[in-house]
Design a protein around this motif. Structure first.
Motif, short mmCIF file in Angstrom:
data_model
loop_
_atom_site.label_atom_id
_atom_site.label_comp_id
_atom_site.label_asym_id
_atom_site.label_seq_id
_atom_site.Cartn_x
_atom_site.Cartn_y
_atom_site.Cartn_z
N VAL A 3 36.57 40.39 39.59
CA VAL A 3 37.86 39.71 39.48
C VAL A 3 38.21 39.61 38.01
O VAL A 3 37.48 39.02 37.22
CB VAL A 3 37.79 38.29 40.11
N GLU A 4 39.33 40.23 37.64
CA GLU A 4 39.78 40.18 36.25
C GLU A 4 40.62 38.93 36.04
O GLU A 4 41.59 38.71 36.77
CB GLU A 4 40.58 41.43 35.93
N LEU A 5 40.21 38.13 35.11
CA LEU A 5 40.92 36.89 34.84
C LEU A 5 42.11 37.13 33.92
O LEU A 5 42.18 38.13 33.23
CB LEU A 5 39.97 35.88 34.19
N GLY A 6 43.00 36.18 33.88
CA GLY A 6 44.16 36.24 33.01
C GLY A 6 43.79 35.96 31.57
O GLY A 6 42.63 35.76 31.22
N GLY A 7 44.81 35.95 30.74
CA GLY A 7 44.58 35.71 29.33
C GLY A 7 45.80 35.13 28.65
O GLY A 7 46.87 35.01 29.24
N TRP A 8 45.59 34.77 27.42
CA TRP A 8 46.63 34.16 26.58
C TRP A 8 46.80 35.00 25.32
O TRP A 8 45.83 35.41 24.70
CB TRP A 8 46.20 32.77 26.14
#
Length: 99
Positions: A3-8
């Motif tokens: 699962v690829e997480l989001g980012g900022w």
């Protein structure tokens, strides 16, 4: 399953209209804290860049990384315009993360 997480994507400044830094992270609060506490040697420590002035959330970390790369190549005036549109007073947004 991976699962690829989001980012900022974020920008820091040492003062309003000052030196800018563009970065990307999956954990904005932790990374902003590290910049504020100057935990690593580098550009932000050398130029005392600690004020979080702009943030942008992405659901996909790959897109966040690409956005950071694009912004880093922008002219300074475009970066300043992006900050001013969202944060005209160049307020430090770090305190908002801690609420």
């Amino acid at each position: 399953m991976f699962v690829e997480l989001g980012g900022w994507v974020y920008m820091l400044a040492n003062r309003p209209e000052g030196t800018l830094y563009v970065g990307v992270t999956a954990d904005l609060a932790r990374r902003a804290y590290e910049h504020r506490e100057r935990t690593s040697d580098g550009f932000t420590k050398r130029y005392n860049i600690q004020r979080l002035v702009w943030i942008e959330r992405h659901d996909d970390i790959g897109r966040a990384i690409q956005r950071e790369k694009n912004i880093k190549h922008w002219p300074r005036a475009w970066k300043v315009a992006l900050i001013v549109a969202a944060n005209p007073e160049w307020r430090d947004l770090y305190e908002d993360l801690m609420k």
